[in-house]
Design a protein around this motif. Sequence first.
Motif, PDB file in Angstrom:
ATOM      1  N   ILE A  58       0.952  -1.338  -0.158  1.00 36.05           N
ATOM      2  CA  ILE A  58       0.136  -0.113  -0.250  1.00 36.05           C
ATOM      3  C   ILE A  58       1.007   1.248   0.420  1.00 36.05           C
ATOM      4  CG2 ILE A  58      -2.329  -1.237   1.375  1.00 36.05           C
ATOM      5  CD1 ILE A  58      -0.590   0.392   3.412  1.00 36.05           C
ATOM      6  N   ARG A  59       0.301   2.312  -0.356  1.00 33.69           N
ATOM      7  CA  ARG A  59       1.140   3.772  -0.326  1.00 33.69           C
ATOM      8  C   ARG A  59       1.758   4.488   0.798  1.00 33.69           C
ATOM      9  NH1 ARG A  59       3.312   6.680  -4.247  1.00 33.69           N
ATOM     10  NH2 ARG A  59       2.990   9.170  -4.044  1.00 33.69           N
ATOM     11  N   PRO A  60       2.345   3.769   1.511  1.00 32.72           N
ATOM     12  CA  PRO A  60       2.099   4.736   2.882  1.00 32.72           C
ATOM     13  C   PRO A  60       2.857   6.507   2.622  1.00 32.72           C
ATOM     14  CG  PRO A  60       4.816   3.695   2.242  1.00 32.72           C
ATOM     15  CD  PRO A  60       3.697   3.917   1.602  1.00 32.72           C
ATOM     16  N   ASP A  61       2.273   7.730   3.401  1.00 36.64           N
ATOM     17  CA  ASP A  61       2.194   8.514   3.488  1.00 36.64           C
ATOM     18  C   ASP A  61       3.910   8.598   4.124  1.00 36.64           C
ATOM     19  OD1 ASP A  61      -0.629   9.952   3.496  1.00 36.64           O
ATOM     20  OD2 ASP A  61      -0.734   8.607   5.217  1.00 36.64           O
ATOM     21  N   ILE A  62       4.400   8.379   4.638  1.00 40.39           N
ATOM     22  CA  ILE A  62       5.775   8.414   4.996  1.00 40.39           C
ATOM     23  C   ILE A  62       6.865   7.020   4.698  1.00 40.39           C
ATOM     24  CG2 ILE A  62       7.598   8.536   7.310  1.00 40.39           C
ATOM     25  CD1 ILE A  62       6.096  10.623   7.034  1.00 40.39           C
ATOM     26  N   SER A  63       7.607   6.860   4.126  1.00 37.94           N
ATOM     27  CA  SER A  63       8.264   6.000   3.344  1.00 37.94           C
ATOM     28  C   SER A  63       9.454   5.159   4.618  1.00 37.94           C
ATOM     29  CB  SER A  63       8.893   6.050   1.828  1.00 37.94           C
ATOM     30  OG  SER A  63      10.608   7.013   2.404  1.00 37.94           O
TER      31      SER A  63
END
Length: 398
Positions: free
Chosen positions: A43-48
């Motif tokens: 999934i796409r995180p806000d903080i990688s």
Amino acid sequence: MRTIHVAGTCDTKGEEIAYLRDLILARGQAVTVVDLGTRAPTIRPDISARDVAACHPDGADAVLGGTDRGKAVTAMGQAFAAWCSANADRISGIIAVGGGGGTSIACSGMRELPYGIPKLMVSTLASGDTAPYVGTSDITMVPSVTDIAGLNRLSRVILSNAAHALIGAATAPRPAADTDRPAIGLTMFGVTTPCVTAISDQLRDRFDCLVFHATGTGGRAMERLLDQGVLSGLIDITTTEIADLLFGGVLPARPDRLDVVARTGAPWVGSVGALDMVNFWAPPTVPDRYLDRLFYHHNPNVTLMRTTPEENTQIGRWIGDKLNACPGPVRLLIPELGVSALDIAGGAFWHPEADAALFNALKDTIRDPTRLVFLPHHINDPAFAKVAADTFLTLMRP
């Protein structure tokens, strides 16, 4: 702006993390997803993960550049701890989900956050020994019951309960802080409760009295707060954690116990409370080398072992050396008629020779005799508590 943070390994727990995120968003709360994984996220995180890994002292490649999973987990935990320390003012609450590795990483970071920020860890390990994960923090561990390997009819309920518990804690009005009185720390055990309660009663109108259970983590939490400047001084009546440290008990201090007193120069009034005992769990947990000793069965799960004169001599020298390193105002009060509710005439641990060995070792080791005060009282005598309170007031006055 502060937001609720959802943390976890987005490469293996993406479905669960997304479910937590969506539950929180549905309640109108802003969410920041933090990836703690070491592989490509699902999934796409806000903080990688690379953003977090960059906080490692040796840079992101020290976390993400290898193939050894154990080393990667350790390194990511170190990085997340640094990331949380740097970003605490952006976090209104944090919830994480994980198995063994994810729990280790997430808790490494959450332990660095200030007390009071809501912290929930949904983990497969939450029903076991959580001490290595919680440490001295206020992390709430939530058992996941099923493995965290995709959503199911039970995991949805567990995760929903955890998410809504966090929302409630993060959005509830915070109690007003008592800033009119300085805060002080006191250590207590069941066998020193009358003493510490009496001291607190005498000082409560002048100080916010924070009492810590002397279980190893209690002493560490107290000293951490002193180091952070939250506490103005300590009344360390119950130093029993030192006996467990030296003789293999289950509620030990760490070797750095009392070092913060030396480092800060804070006022310290202490005693030898419950140094007549070493703590073990149920009788089968007692090491074989101690099977011929005197025991008191506090309850089916707690077994207390009486310390010997030889052990008390070692304890006295250890404490004395620590106090010699303290530059600030320090007083050690000696209750000559017993150091715990069990160490009293006719009590299960009454052993005047063992107490004398402790007291003499302290007297021989502490270089400044004015720091050692002998009192003709039992530790739970109200007269002892009054001297302790009055002594602390005298040390605090300057």
